[in-house]
Design an enzyme around this catalytic site. Structure first.
Site, PDB file in Angstrom:
ATOM      1  N   ASP A   1       0.835  -1.204   0.000  1.00  0.00           N
ATOM      2  CA  ASP A   1       0.000   0.000   0.000  1.00  0.00           C
ATOM      3  C   ASP A   1       0.872   1.258   0.000  1.00  0.00           C
ATOM      4  O   ASP A   1       1.998   1.238   0.490  1.00  0.00           O
ATOM      5  CB  ASP A   1      -0.912  -0.035   1.241  1.00  0.00           C
ATOM      6  CG  ASP A   1      -2.101   0.893   1.097  1.00  0.00           C
ATOM      7  OD1 ASP A   1      -2.290   1.473   0.004  1.00  0.00           O
ATOM      8  OD2 ASP A   1      -2.842   1.050   2.080  1.00  0.00           O
ATOM      9  N   GLY A   2       0.317   2.320  -0.526  1.00  0.00           N
ATOM     10  CA  GLY A   2       0.980   3.625  -0.445  1.00  0.00           C
ATOM     11  C   GLY A   2       1.657   4.073  -1.731  1.00  0.00           C
ATOM     12  O   GLY A   2       2.376   5.083  -1.727  1.00  0.00           O
TER      13      GLY A   2
ATOM     14  N   LEU B   1      -7.061  -5.302   6.967  1.00  0.00           N
ATOM     15  CA  LEU B   1      -6.724  -6.472   6.145  1.00  0.00           C
ATOM     16  C   LEU B   1      -7.279  -6.354   4.732  1.00  0.00           C
ATOM     17  O   LEU B   1      -6.826  -7.056   3.818  1.00  0.00           O
ATOM     18  CB  LEU B   1      -7.259  -7.746   6.789  1.00  0.00           C
ATOM     19  CG  LEU B   1      -6.321  -8.392   7.806  1.00  0.00           C
ATOM     20  CD1 LEU B   1      -6.925  -9.667   8.342  1.00  0.00           C
ATOM     21  CD2 LEU B   1      -4.970  -8.690   7.165  1.00  0.00           C
TER      22      LEU B   1
ATOM     23  N   SER C   1      -6.843  -6.024  -6.005  1.00  0.00           N
ATOM     24  CA  SER C   1      -7.991  -6.581  -5.286  1.00  0.00           C
ATOM     25  C   SER C   1      -9.239  -6.518  -6.178  1.00  0.00           C
ATOM     26  O   SER C   1      -9.288  -5.745  -7.142  1.00  0.00           O
ATOM     27  CB  SER C   1      -8.243  -5.793  -3.994  1.00  0.00           C
ATOM     28  OG  SER C   1      -8.878  -4.569  -4.301  1.00  0.00           O
TER      29      SER C   1
ATOM     30  N   ARG D   1     -11.382   1.832  -9.293  1.00  0.00           N
ATOM     31  CA  ARG D   1     -10.485   2.986  -9.504  1.00  0.00           C
ATOM     32  C   ARG D   1     -10.718   3.576 -10.900  1.00  0.00           C
ATOM     33  O   ARG D   1     -11.293   2.905 -11.762  1.00  0.00           O
ATOM     34  CB  ARG D   1      -9.040   2.536  -9.365  1.00  0.00           C
ATOM     35  CG  ARG D   1      -8.754   2.105  -7.952  1.00  0.00           C
ATOM     36  CD  ARG D   1      -7.293   1.935  -7.678  1.00  0.00           C
ATOM     37  NE  ARG D   1      -7.138   1.718  -6.251  1.00  0.00           N
ATOM     38  CZ  ARG D   1      -6.045   1.979  -5.562  1.00  0.00           C
ATOM     39  NH1 ARG D   1      -4.985   2.446  -6.154  1.00  0.00           N
ATOM     40  NH2 ARG D   1      -6.009   1.754  -4.269  1.00  0.00           N
TER      41      ARG D   1
ATOM     42  N   GLU E   1     -11.818  -5.174  -5.456  1.00  0.00           N
ATOM     43  CA  GLU E   1     -12.382  -3.824  -5.289  1.00  0.00           C
ATOM     44  C   GLU E   1     -11.637  -2.782  -6.128  1.00  0.00           C
ATOM     45  O   GLU E   1     -12.140  -1.686  -6.373  1.00  0.00           O
ATOM     46  CB  GLU E   1     -12.348  -3.401  -3.811  1.00  0.00           C
ATOM     47  CG  GLU E   1     -13.306  -4.180  -2.904  1.00  0.00           C
ATOM     48  CD  GLU E   1     -12.788  -5.536  -2.464  1.00  0.00           C
ATOM     49  OE1 GLU E   1     -11.567  -5.793  -2.606  1.00  0.00           O
ATOM     50  OE2 GLU E   1     -13.602  -6.370  -1.994  1.00  0.00           O
ATOM     51  N   ASN E   2     -10.405  -3.117  -6.548  1.00  0.00           N
ATOM     52  CA  ASN E   2      -9.598  -2.143  -7.310  1.00  0.00           C
ATOM     53  C   ASN E   2     -10.186  -1.794  -8.681  1.00  0.00           C
ATOM     54  O   ASN E   2      -9.794  -0.791  -9.289  1.00  0.00           O
ATOM     55  CB  ASN E   2      -8.153  -2.637  -7.489  1.00  0.00           C
ATOM     56  CG  ASN E   2      -7.308  -2.498  -6.232  1.00  0.00           C
ATOM     57  OD1 ASN E   2      -6.355  -3.247  -6.023  1.00  0.00           O
ATOM     58  ND2 ASN E   2      -7.635  -1.547  -5.358  1.00  0.00           N
ATOM     59  N   TRP E   3     -11.157  -2.594  -9.190  1.00  0.00           N
ATOM     60  CA  TRP E   3     -11.813  -2.240 -10.457  1.00  0.00           C
ATOM     61  C   TRP E   3     -12.531  -0.897 -10.351  1.00  0.00           C
ATOM     62  O   TRP E   3     -12.817  -0.249 -11.353  1.00  0.00           O
ATOM     63  CB  TRP E   3     -12.843  -3.300 -10.866  1.00  0.00           C
ATOM     64  CG  TRP E   3     -12.266  -4.651 -11.128  1.00  0.00           C
ATOM     65  CD1 TRP E   3     -12.469  -5.770 -10.385  1.00  0.00           C
ATOM     66  CD2 TRP E   3     -11.398  -5.057 -12.205  1.00  0.00           C
ATOM     67  NE1 TRP E   3     -11.785  -6.835 -10.926  1.00  0.00           N
ATOM     68  CE2 TRP E   3     -11.127  -6.429 -12.044  1.00  0.00           C
ATOM     69  CE3 TRP E   3     -10.824  -4.393 -13.292  1.00  0.00           C
ATOM     70  CZ2 TRP E   3     -10.308  -7.147 -12.924  1.00  0.00           C
ATOM     71  CZ3 TRP E   3     -10.004  -5.107 -14.159  1.00  0.00           C
ATOM     72  CH2 TRP E   3      -9.760  -6.458 -13.975  1.00  0.00           C
TER      73      TRP E   3
ATOM     74  N   ARG F   1       1.655  -4.989   6.129  1.00  0.00           N
ATOM     75  CA  ARG F   1       0.984  -3.944   5.345  1.00  0.00           C
ATOM     76  C   ARG F   1       1.787  -2.659   5.449  1.00  0.00           C
ATOM     77  O   ARG F   1       2.146  -2.226   6.558  1.00  0.00           O
ATOM     78  CB  ARG F   1      -0.455  -3.705   5.820  1.00  0.00           C
ATOM     79  CG  ARG F   1      -1.151  -2.664   4.927  1.00  0.00           C
ATOM     80  CD  ARG F   1      -2.626  -2.563   5.119  1.00  0.00           C
ATOM     81  NE  ARG F   1      -3.225  -1.682   4.114  1.00  0.00           N
ATOM     82  CZ  ARG F   1      -4.472  -1.745   3.690  1.00  0.00           C
ATOM     83  NH1 ARG F   1      -5.297  -2.644   4.187  1.00  0.00           N
ATOM     84  NH2 ARG F   1      -4.913  -0.902   2.766  1.00  0.00           N
TER      85      ARG F   1
END
Ligand code: FPP
Length: 256
Positions: A24-25, A199, A69, A75, A71-73, A192
């Site tokens: 991340d980041g 998580l 992930s 973006r 969920e990244n779709w 992380r």
């Protein structure tokens, strides 16, 4: 008995065998340098290369990287496309190195929903490294732990409905072997980066007994020295797996 130094000594001599990383980041790193988000991801890929190499040097046999992930779709389309291009490039460039270093590539997630080009590159890289069994790189792509449970449940329910499986015989081994990670060991340590302490739907079932390490360092700045620090922190913890510290002391004195 409050002194568990023996068991700490024991744990310092083993593992972690499997590290999972929530990288991340990248975006914040890029922003802090006045760069575009995709430059942050590009730099993140360089860190992936560095850390894959570091894992071999540090005797970590399994490395799982949360690269995209489910969920990244959500973006922006340009960022999603950029990440997919980086994935394809990484696979095309890195397969030779993985082969040379005898690292087997795996993928976990709903791989069938990735765009055709990175999916084809992934298939090729997995095929090219399938003979290796000592070092393992696992890319989590279009991954969601909840989807993983859904997919495993559907597969098991189908077997039961077809009469190939007695529902009463379903135990954790049945479920675990139907997860995307079937056949792979559970992670011992989850890292992380970038100061977040969630998580985010990563390896929820497999990390039941994992240790967690959070660092403020953004992924593009993460080095072998940071990984060594995470491993040192892991060694200083006492992994009990539900037992008492006293039980571990007895077992340790029997073993060492
Ligand atoms: C989180 O940073 C990182 C991601 C969503 C993707 C991670 C991807 C890479 C490191 C590159 C692709 C990897 C491979 C192996 C090809 P963020 O963008 O959410 O950072 P932010 O929270 O600072 O915005």
């Amino acid at each position: 008995m409050g002194d568990h130094s023996m068991s700490e000594k024991a744990s310092s001599q083993t593992g972690p065998n499997h590290i999972g990383i929530i990288m991340d980041g990248n975006g914040r790193w890029a922003q802090s340098q006045g760069l575009s988000r995709i430059k942050g991801h590009q730099q993140g890929v360089e860190t992936c290369r560095r850390i894959i190499e570091a894992c071999q040097a540090l005797d970590v046999h399994y490395l799982t990287l949360y690269a995209f992930s489910a969920e990244n779709w959500n973006r922006p389309e340009t960022e999603v496309n950029g990440l997919m291009e980086l994935l394809e490039l990484f696979l095309m460039k890195e397969t030779g190195t993985l082969k040379k270093k005898r690292v087997r590539l795996h993928a976990i997630g709903r791989i069938e929903d990735l765009p055709a080009r990175p999916r084809a590159a992934l298939k090729k890289a997995i095929e090219a490294t399938k003979e290796f069994d000592e070092w393992h790189l696992i890319l989590a792509l279009n991954y969601s732990a909840r989807n993983e449970v859904v997919d495993a449940t559907q597969a098991i329910a189908t077997l039961a409905a077809n009469g190939a499986l007695d529902p009463g015989s379903i135990d954790w081994d049945t479920i675990s072997s139907h997860l995307y990670t079937g056949g792979l060991p559970d992670p011992d340590l989850i890292v992380r980066t970038s100061g977040e302490t969630r998580l985010s739907n990563f390896l929820l079932m497999q990390s039941a007994y994992a240790e967690f390490y959070f660092t403020a360092t953004c992924w593009p700045d993460f080095t072998k020295a940071h990984l060594e620090e995470a491993i040192r922190s892991y060694h200083n913890r006492e992994r009990r797996f539900g037992r008492t510290g006293e039980q571990l002391d007895v077992e340790t004195s029997l073993t060492y």
